[in-house]
Scaffold this motif. Structure first.
Motif, PDB file in Angstrom:
ATOM      1  N   PRO A 218       0.964  -1.141  -0.085  1.00  0.00           N
ATOM      2  CA  PRO A 218      -0.138   0.130  -0.094  1.00  0.00           C
ATOM      3  C   PRO A 218       0.867   1.302  -0.106  1.00  0.00           C
ATOM      4  CG  PRO A 218      -0.143  -0.879   2.397  1.00  0.00           C
ATOM      5  CD  PRO A 218       0.660  -1.919   1.226  1.00  0.00           C
ATOM      6  N   ASN A 219       0.268   2.251  -0.729  1.00  0.00           N
ATOM      7  CA  ASN A 219       0.938   3.527  -0.728  1.00  0.00           C
ATOM      8  C   ASN A 219       0.559   4.489   0.191  1.00  0.00           C
ATOM      9  OD1 ASN A 219       2.774   5.454  -1.706  1.00  0.00           O
ATOM     10  ND2 ASN A 219       0.822   6.637  -2.632  1.00  0.00           N
ATOM     11  N   ILE A 220       0.758   4.647   1.406  1.00  0.00           N
ATOM     12  CA  ILE A 220       0.246   5.536   2.579  1.00  0.00           C
ATOM     13  C   ILE A 220       1.049   6.957   2.437  1.00  0.00           C
ATOM     14  CG2 ILE A 220      -0.102   5.560   5.015  1.00  0.00           C
ATOM     15  CD1 ILE A 220       0.128   2.675   5.058  1.00  0.00           C
ATOM     16  N   GLY A 221       0.177   7.896   2.799  1.00  0.00           N
ATOM     17  CA  GLY A 221       0.862   9.271   2.600  1.00  0.00           C
ATOM     18  C   GLY A 221      -0.090  10.362   3.400  1.00  0.00           C
ATOM     19  N   ALA A 222       0.266  11.641   3.291  1.00  0.00           N
ATOM     20  CA  ALA A 222      -0.405  12.588   3.666  1.00  0.00           C
ATOM     21  C   ALA A 222       0.068  13.968   2.922  1.00  0.00           C
ATOM     22  CB  ALA A 222      -0.172  12.781   5.419  1.00  0.00           C
ATOM     23  N   GLU A 223      -1.135  15.016   2.980  1.00  0.00           N
ATOM     24  CA  GLU A 223      -0.672  15.860   2.331  1.00  0.00           C
ATOM     25  C   GLU A 223      -1.351  17.486   3.224  1.00  0.00           C
ATOM     26  OE1 GLU A 223      -0.891  16.527  -2.120  1.00  0.00           O
ATOM     27  OE2 GLU A 223      -2.591  18.018  -1.513  1.00  0.00           O
ATOM     28  N   VAL A 224      -0.620  18.332   2.927  1.00  0.00           N
ATOM     29  CA  VAL A 224      -1.174  19.590   3.742  1.00  0.00           C
ATOM     30  C   VAL A 224      -1.123  20.762   2.468  1.00  0.00           C
ATOM     31  CG1 VAL A 224      -0.694  19.131   6.250  1.00  0.00           C
ATOM     32  CG2 VAL A 224       1.064  20.249   4.814  1.00  0.00           C
ATOM     33  N   GLY A 225      -2.010  21.458   2.893  1.00  0.00           N
ATOM     34  CA  GLY A 225      -1.823  22.613   1.500  1.00  0.00           C
ATOM     35  C   GLY A 225      -2.969  23.899   1.979  1.00  0.00           C
ATOM     36  N   ALA A 226      -2.902  24.655   0.977  1.00  0.00           N
ATOM     37  CA  ALA A 226      -3.932  25.769   1.240  1.00  0.00           C
ATOM     38  C   ALA A 226      -4.728  26.004  -0.292  1.00  0.00           C
ATOM     39  CB  ALA A 226      -3.325  26.930   1.596  1.00  0.00           C
ATOM     40  N   LYS A 227      -5.864  26.469  -0.399  1.00  0.00           N
ATOM     41  CA  LYS A 227      -6.574  27.012  -1.399  1.00  0.00           C
ATOM     42  C   LYS A 227      -6.729  28.394  -1.318  1.00  0.00           C
ATOM     43  CE  LYS A 227      -9.553  22.825  -1.458  1.00  0.00           C
ATOM     44  NZ  LYS A 227     -11.002  22.418  -1.373  1.00  0.00           N
ATOM     45  N   LEU A 228      -6.564  29.174  -2.410  1.00  0.00           N
ATOM     46  CA  LEU A 228      -6.865  30.421  -2.717  1.00  0.00           C
ATOM     47  C   LEU A 228      -8.087  30.452  -3.495  1.00  0.00           C
ATOM     48  CD1 LEU A 228      -3.321  31.846  -3.298  1.00  0.00           C
ATOM     49  CD2 LEU A 228      -4.645  31.596  -0.977  1.00  0.00           C
ATOM     50  N   CYS A 229      -9.194  30.494  -3.120  1.00  0.00           N
ATOM     51  CA  CYS A 229     -10.491  30.330  -3.645  1.00  0.00           C
ATOM     52  C   CYS A 229     -11.004  31.390  -4.497  1.00  0.00           C
ATOM     53  CB  CYS A 229     -11.312  30.144  -2.786  1.00  0.00           C
ATOM     54  SG  CYS A 229     -11.357  28.741  -1.651  1.00  0.00           S
ATOM     55  N   LEU A 230     -11.670  30.791  -5.711  1.00  0.00           N
ATOM     56  CA  LEU A 230     -11.857  31.874  -6.654  1.00  0.00           C
ATOM     57  C   LEU A 230     -13.285  31.724  -6.692  1.00  0.00           C
ATOM     58  CD1 LEU A 230      -9.404  30.960  -9.559  1.00  0.00           C
ATOM     59  CD2 LEU A 230      -9.298  32.637  -7.971  1.00  0.00           C
ATOM     60  N   GLY A 231     -14.276  31.851  -5.681  1.00  0.00           N
ATOM     61  CA  GLY A 231     -15.560  31.727  -5.485  1.00  0.00           C
ATOM     62  C   GLY A 231     -16.010  30.370  -6.174  1.00  0.00           C
ATOM     63  N   SER A 232     -17.196  30.505  -7.006  1.00  0.00           N
ATOM     64  CA  SER A 232     -17.881  29.287  -7.294  1.00  0.00           C
ATOM     65  C   SER A 232     -17.049  28.869  -8.777  1.00  0.00           C
ATOM     66  CB  SER A 232     -19.271  29.529  -7.921  1.00  0.00           C
ATOM     67  OG  SER A 232     -19.282  30.378  -8.877  1.00  0.00           O
ATOM     68  N   ILE A 233     -15.818  29.535  -9.030  1.00  0.00           N
ATOM     69  CA  ILE A 233     -15.125  28.924 -10.177  1.00  0.00           C
ATOM     70  C   ILE A 233     -14.169  27.826  -9.880  1.00  0.00           C
ATOM     71  CG2 ILE A 233     -13.570  29.333 -12.329  1.00  0.00           C
ATOM     72  CD1 ILE A 233     -14.782  32.334 -11.925  1.00  0.00           C
ATOM     73  N   GLY A 234     -13.691  27.891  -8.803  1.00  0.00           N
ATOM     74  CA  GLY A 234     -12.541  26.985  -8.426  1.00  0.00           C
ATOM     75  C   GLY A 234     -11.589  27.687  -7.460  1.00  0.00           C
ATOM     76  N   HIS A 235     -10.280  27.158  -7.554  1.00  0.00           N
ATOM     77  CA  HIS A 235      -9.441  27.734  -6.633  1.00  0.00           C
ATOM     78  C   HIS A 235      -7.794  27.666  -7.142  1.00  0.00           C
ATOM     79  CE1 HIS A 235      -9.207  23.553  -5.601  1.00  0.00           C
ATOM     80  NE2 HIS A 235      -8.000  23.751  -5.142  1.00  0.00           N
ATOM     81  N   LEU A 236      -6.997  28.452  -6.576  1.00  0.00           N
ATOM     82  CA  LEU A 236      -5.558  27.726  -6.863  1.00  0.00           C
ATOM     83  C   LEU A 236      -5.067  27.319  -5.680  1.00  0.00           C
ATOM     84  CD1 LEU A 236      -4.392  31.484  -7.844  1.00  0.00           C
ATOM     85  CD2 LEU A 236      -4.842  29.712  -9.376  1.00  0.00           C
ATOM     86  N   ASN A 237      -3.984  26.230  -5.880  1.00  0.00           N
ATOM     87  CA  ASN A 237      -3.806  25.161  -4.910  1.00  0.00           C
ATOM     88  C   ASN A 237      -2.138  25.288  -4.606  1.00  0.00           C
ATOM     89  OD1 ASN A 237      -5.245  22.810  -3.643  1.00  0.00           O
ATOM     90  ND2 ASN A 237      -3.340  22.401  -3.964  1.00  0.00           N
ATOM     91  N   LEU A 238      -1.801  25.364  -3.435  1.00  0.00           N
ATOM     92  CA  LEU A 238      -0.545  24.972  -3.129  1.00  0.00           C
ATOM     93  C   LEU A 238      -0.446  23.925  -2.122  1.00  0.00           C
ATOM     94  CD1 LEU A 238       0.500  28.882  -2.567  1.00  0.00           C
ATOM     95  CD2 LEU A 238       0.903  27.535  -4.631  1.00  0.00           C
ATOM     96  N   ALA A 239       0.607  23.140  -2.222  1.00  0.00           N
ATOM     97  CA  ALA A 239       0.463  22.137  -1.300  1.00  0.00           C
ATOM     98  C   ALA A 239       2.017  21.487  -1.095  1.00  0.00           C
ATOM     99  CB  ALA A 239      -0.476  20.615  -1.769  1.00  0.00           C
TER     100      ALA A 239
END
Length: 269
Positions: A218-239
């Motif tokens: 199994p491939n076990i892992g974890a991720e942390v990040g932040a979304k810079l949201c663009l409302g209902s359109i979506g977001h920019l993602n850094l992780a």
């Protein structure tokens, strides 16, 4: 000659346009201009004509001007009319308007009682998450310290019913240039610092699709990040994250509303 002809024809028209008086707000509102009704309501309120201002704001609100819905509701709340203040705020809430939802929370709090306080707390949690998509696709570039450049695609599902979009789940596939590709499922939690900044964390479990001998499992892992949201359109993602197949990586990507992606894909077929 041609210039003289243009001047003779256009001159009177330009003068007429310059001297035509603007349509009064009241007339424009009666003719169906919702923005004029909103402006008229503000002007009447400043003059102390609250009843007429309420009517003007009401017309604008019915035509979808959310600032007018909020203004009408605040006027009625100030006058102690909590019942009358609710319909325009419900319209704002249904339109995923954060500010209007917060005013609706204030209204429930003003009503008091356990039910009112509970509704106010729920609305305040919902407010920054209302205009976010229920699911989104995220395409990212990543740099892995061991395996070099790569990319990944993530399906992130975040329905409003799961703690006001705080709980998330989904899947992602990562393509690594010099290492094993990954296919993972995940569950996560995201915190709405504001309507535009959303840090998150998730745990992943999956498999390395082309692992070297001895690295199966199994491939076990974890991720942390932040979304810079663009409302209902979506977001920019850094992780940043780590998994068995990718010991340490950072990524940057763009998330889009899943409905937009599916519609675009359907048109492309």
């Amino acid at each position: 000659m041609r210039r003289m002809w243009l001047t003779a024809v256009l001159g009177p028209l330009l003068v007429a346009c310059a001297t035509t008086p603007p349509v009064p707000l009241g007339t424009a509102c009666e003719q169906g201009d919702a923005w004029a009704c909103d402006s008229l309501g503000g002007a009447l309120l400043q003059q102390g004509e609250r009843e007429s201002a309420d009517a003007a704001f009401g017309r604008a609100c019915e035509d979808g001007i959310l600032s007018a819905c909020r203004a009408q509701a605040r006027m009625r709340m100030e006058a102690g009319d909590l019942v009358g203040a609710e319909p325009p705020l419900l319209r704002a809430y249904e339109a995923a308007d954060e500010e209007g939802t917060l005013v609706l929370a204030d209204l429930h709090e003003a009503r008091g009682g356990a039910e009112g306080l509970e509704a106010a707390a729920r609305l305040r949690r919902e407010a920054p998450a209302l205009d976010k998509p229920a699911f989104e696709f995220v395409a990212s570039y990543r740099m892995d310290v061991s395996n070099g450049l790569g990319s990944d695609v993530t399906l992130n599902i975040q329905p409003l019913g799961m703690m006001e979009r705080r709980l998330t789940f989904g899947a992602n596939v990562a393509f690594i240039s010099a290492g094993a590709s990954e296919l993972n499922g995940f569950v996560g939690y995201q915190h709405f610092v504001s309507s535009w900044l959303v840090p998150y964390g998730r745990v992943m479990l999956g498999a390395a699709l082309d692992a070297a001998p001895g690295q199966n499992g199994p491939n076990i892992g974890a991720e942390v990040g932040a979304k810079l949201c663009l409302g209902s359109i979506g977001h920019l993602n850094l992780a940043a994250g780590s998994s068995r197949a990718s010991p340490g990586y950072v990524s940057m990507g763009l998330g889009l509303d899943g409905l937009i992606v599916l519609i675009a894909a359907a048109h492309a077929l």
